[in-house]
Design an enzyme around this catalytic site. Structure first.
Site, PDB file in Angstrom:
ATOM      1  N   ASP A 293      64.815  55.748  62.553  1.00  0.00           N
ATOM      2  CA  ASP A 293      63.431  55.972  62.282  1.00  0.00           C
ATOM      3  C   ASP A 293      62.781  54.888  61.161  1.00  0.00           C
ATOM      4  OD1 ASP A 293      65.116  56.430  60.240  1.00  0.00           O
ATOM      5  OD2 ASP A 293      64.274  58.340  59.383  1.00  0.00           O
TER       6      ASP A 293
ATOM      7  N   HIS B 294      63.010  25.618  68.543  1.00  0.00           N
ATOM      8  CA  HIS B 294      62.701  26.897  67.813  1.00  0.00           C
ATOM      9  C   HIS B 294      63.867  27.822  67.458  1.00  0.00           C
ATOM     10  CE1 HIS B 294      58.138  27.347  69.000  1.00  0.00           C
ATOM     11  NE2 HIS B 294      58.589  26.469  68.182  1.00  0.00           N
TER      12      HIS B 294
ATOM     13  N   ASP C 190      61.588  24.191  59.501  1.00  0.00           N
ATOM     14  CA  ASP C 190      60.353  24.530  59.713  1.00  0.00           C
ATOM     15  C   ASP C 190      60.075  25.750  59.148  1.00  0.00           C
ATOM     16  OD1 ASP C 190      57.824  25.250  61.182  1.00  0.00           O
ATOM     17  OD2 ASP C 190      58.560  24.187  63.116  1.00  0.00           O
TER      18      ASP C 190
ATOM     19  N   ASP D 228      52.378  26.200  58.186  1.00  0.00           N
ATOM     20  CA  ASP D 228      53.182  25.679  59.243  1.00  0.00           C
ATOM     21  C   ASP D 228      53.952  24.252  58.814  1.00  0.00           C
ATOM     22  OD1 ASP D 228      54.767  25.206  61.415  1.00  0.00           O
ATOM     23  OD2 ASP D 228      52.988  25.414  62.767  1.00  0.00           O
TER      24      ASP D 228
ATOM     25  N   HIS E 113      57.326  18.108  73.023  1.00  0.00           N
ATOM     26  CA  HIS E 113      56.219  19.019  72.798  1.00  0.00           C
ATOM     27  C   HIS E 113      54.910  18.340  72.521  1.00  0.00           C
ATOM     28  CE1 HIS E 113      56.829  18.338  68.547  1.00  0.00           C
ATOM     29  NE2 HIS E 113      58.176  18.456  68.531  1.00  0.00           N
TER      30      HIS E 113
ATOM     31  N   HIS F  57      49.064  22.134  66.914  1.00  0.00           N
ATOM     32  CA  HIS F  57      48.236  23.209  67.538  1.00  0.00           C
ATOM     33  C   HIS F  57      46.992  24.024  66.248  1.00  0.00           C
ATOM     34  CE1 HIS F  57      50.815  25.538  64.774  1.00  0.00           C
ATOM     35  NE2 HIS F  57      51.719  24.916  65.176  1.00  0.00           N
TER      36      HIS F  57
ATOM     37  N   HIS G 235      50.053  30.048  65.775  1.00  0.00           N
ATOM     38  CA  HIS G 235      49.452  29.269  66.916  1.00  0.00           C
ATOM     39  C   HIS G 235      48.153  30.005  67.169  1.00  0.00           C
ATOM     40  CE1 HIS G 235      53.870  28.160  68.320  1.00  0.00           C
ATOM     41  NE2 HIS G 235      53.255  27.397  67.327  1.00  0.00           N
TER      42      HIS G 235
ATOM     43  N   GLU H 279      52.637  17.436  64.203  1.00  0.00           N
ATOM     44  CA  GLU H 279      53.985  17.600  64.136  1.00  0.00           C
ATOM     45  C   GLU H 279      54.863  16.960  65.047  1.00  0.00           C
ATOM     46  OE1 GLU H 279      55.246  21.599  65.254  1.00  0.00           O
ATOM     47  OE2 GLU H 279      53.172  22.230  65.316  1.00  0.00           O
TER      48      GLU H 279
ATOM     49  N   TYR I  96      64.102  14.305  69.233  1.00  0.00           N
ATOM     50  CA  TYR I  96      65.435  15.117  69.178  1.00  0.00           C
ATOM     51  C   TYR I  96      66.302  14.531  70.057  1.00  0.00           C
ATOM     52  CZ  TYR I  96      61.395  17.970  67.529  1.00  0.00           C
ATOM     53  OH  TYR I  96      60.137  18.262  67.129  1.00  0.00           O
TER      54      TYR I  96
ATOM     55  N   ARG J 270      61.703  16.365  62.800  1.00  0.00           N
ATOM     56  CA  ARG J 270      60.365  16.824  62.758  1.00  0.00           C
ATOM     57  C   ARG J 270      59.644  16.630  61.550  1.00  0.00           C
ATOM     58  NH1 ARG J 270      60.584  20.937  65.809  1.00  0.00           N
ATOM     59  NH2 ARG J 270      60.531  22.573  64.639  1.00  0.00           N
TER      60      ARG J 270
ATOM     61  N   GLU K 243      55.899  17.888  59.944  1.00  0.00           N
ATOM     62  CA  GLU K 243      54.620  18.700  60.294  1.00  0.00           C
ATOM     63  C   GLU K 243      53.793  19.104  59.240  1.00  0.00           C
ATOM     64  OE1 GLU K 243      55.512  22.619  61.878  1.00  0.00           O
ATOM     65  OE2 GLU K 243      53.756  22.765  62.887  1.00  0.00           O
TER      66      GLU K 243
HETATM   67  N1  GLY Z   1      56.758  26.743  63.707  1.00  0.00           N
HETATM   68  C1  GLY Z   1      56.190  26.471  65.259  1.00  0.00           C
HETATM   69  C2  GLY Z   1      55.380  25.340  65.316  1.00  0.00           C
HETATM   70  O1  GLY Z   1      55.659  24.504  64.573  1.00  0.00           O
HETATM   71  O2  GLY Z   1      54.634  25.311  66.168  1.00  0.00           O
HETATM   72 MN    MN Z   2      53.602  24.006  64.498  1.00  0.00          MN
HETATM   73 MN    MN Z   3      56.174  24.326  62.669  1.00  0.00          MN
END
Ligand code: GLY
Ligand code: MN
Ligand code: MN
Length: 435
Positions: free
Chosen positions: A37, A241, A258, A269, A348, A352, A359, A382, A386, A404, A406
């Site tokens: 519950d 991720h 991240d 982000d 990638h 975004h 996102h 970002e 890798y 990375r 960002e």
């Molecule tokens: N944290 C997800 C991205 O950087 O898009």
């Molecule tokens: Mn991002």
């Molecule tokens: Mn991110």
């Protein structure tokens, strides 16, 4: 805080765009059970929140331009003394009108019986099909009910339109009040990254760093993460991720964090990558410097009038040149870029949209053409490299280096404003902070 007048302006703008023959129907997300519950913490649908500031579950927002009895209608929960003792106060119908400016509010249980008269005579229903099967069915049943009465002179809407066309274009350009909240989200998140760097020691567990990050979010009024924090050490820094966050951070590892908080429903982000022991190794340093240079070039490209891929082009050029200089890639720069030789290392996009959703909504292409950045748009930049151990033909000394960087950027008239600039990102500044 977003003022109630701003929500009203948004509703009016949307109604202007859809015109007098349209109607907007926005149901809230259903609640989600975690176990037995216990429910997951409820979070309103960003579209519904954007138009009303209303946070309760079991809500349907309707905008019906030119409706004589009122254009802004909320179907929501009734006041219920017994439920309120257990779960907290509800706005009820009176609160929906007095606090949230609804022209009319009805119990959510009246929705099905009232929907036919609301839809009758409208030509377009602005509704996102496919998010909520049960509500999709309610809408279809309603349309069939009206169609069944065509001989009585009732007309059912002919078009169901995704709200993406209209509302999401509005959400893409942020108001000053929204940017202020996003700045606050980024500032809190920046402090959390600084805390993670300051607390990091070899032999800690990844989740212990995650705890420091969440601690900093929450003590500053950001009760929730905008997404599950990623704390990846060593090989895990190469998993884009990674959210398992349960491995021991080893001396000599890089740690990729991240993480961004959600502040009054607006997301930050941010990613930073740092050495567990406070000192970059020569190999880590070499990769880091390439990613940093590419990120600075990406940030420089993010300005008014630039098309969205401008950032990616700037980034890819520097990453490819950097990997070539280190001998990780071999060949000629232009050929390597053309054949996307960087892809195993950088797989990638450059970033975004960012807003109520991490996102965030809004098209990247309009009428088949990449869109140009405009003041008030917020996006991430970002890039990363890798080098997981399974990429063939790479000298072992580069293995398990994942970097990375960002940041969150608002496009302005003059260039851009980096909301997340408080977190150090040069090697010298990171090493100084961690010393
Ligand atoms: N944290 C997800 C991205 O950087 O898009
Ligand atoms: Mn991002
Ligand atoms: Mn991110």
């Amino acid at each position: 805080m977003i003022k109630m007048t701003e929500y009203a302006e948004r509703r009016n703008e949307l109604m202007q765009i859809i015109g007098p023959t349209g109607i907007v129907i926005l149901p809230s997300y259903p609640t989600a059970r975690r176990n037995s519950d216990c429910e997951y913490t409820y979070r309103p649908h960003s579209d519904l929140y954007y138009l009303s500031g209303f946070e309760e579950p079991e809500t349907v927002l309707i905008l019906a331009p030119n409706r004589a009895e009122g254009e802004f209608i909320l179907f929501n929960r009734t006041r219920d003394r017994a439920r309120e003792i257990w779960d907290g106060l509800r706005a009820g119908q009176q609160g929906a009108c007095e606090q949230y400016g609804a022209d009319e509010s009805f119990p959510i249980s009246d929705l099905e019986s009232m929907l036919p008269e609301l839809l009758e005579g409208r030509e377009e229903v602005h509704y996102a099909l496919g998010n909520d099967k049960s509500f999709d069915q309610t809408l279809i049943n309603t349309l069939n009910k009206i169609r069944g009465k065509i001989r009585s002179g009732l007309n059912a809407p002919l078009v169901i339109m995704d709200i993406t066309e209209t509302l999401h274009e509005m959400r893409l350009v942020k108001s000053p009040a929204e940017i202020a909240l996003m700045r606050k989200a980024a500032e809190i998140s920046a402090q959390a990254h600084i805390r993670a760097m300051t607390y990091c020691k070899p032999n800690m567990n990844e989740y212990q760093l995650e705890a420091e990050i969440i601690h900093e979010f929450q003590r500053n009024g950001a009760r929730h993460c905008a997404y599950s924090p990623i704390v990846g050490s060593g090989a895990n820094s190469c998993i884009l991720h990674y959210v398992t966050n349960d491995k021991i951070i080893k001396n000599g590892d890089l740690v990729l964090v991240d993480a961004g908080c959600e502040y009054q429903y607006y997301a930050a982000d941010i990613t930073r990558t740092f050495p567990a022991n406070g000192k970059f190794s020569p190999e880590q340093r070499a990769i880091y410097e390439i990613v940093l240079a590419s990120q600075l070039a990406g940030l420089h490209a993010a300005r008014m009038g630039a098309e969205f891929p401008a950032m990616q082009h700037a980034i890819v050029k520097i990453i490819t040149q950097g990997l070539l200089d280190l001998g990780i890639l071999k060949g000629h720069l232009d050929d390597l870029i053309a054949e996307e030789a960087y892809f195993p290392f950088y797989m990638h996009k450059s970033g975004h949209w960012l807003g109520l959703d991490v996102h965030d909504v809004g098209r990247y292409k309009v009428d088949g053409k990449w869109r140009q950045l405009q003041p008030g748009m917020v996006l991430t930049v970002e890039p990363g490299i890798y080098i997981s151990a399974d990429i063939p033909g790479v000298n072992e000394k580069w293995h398990n280096i994942g970097v990375r960087i960002e940041d969150d950027v608002v496009i302005t008239e003059k260039g851009n404003d980096i909301l997340s600039k408080d977190v150090p990102k040069s090697i010298a500044d990171i090493e100084a902070l961690m010393a």
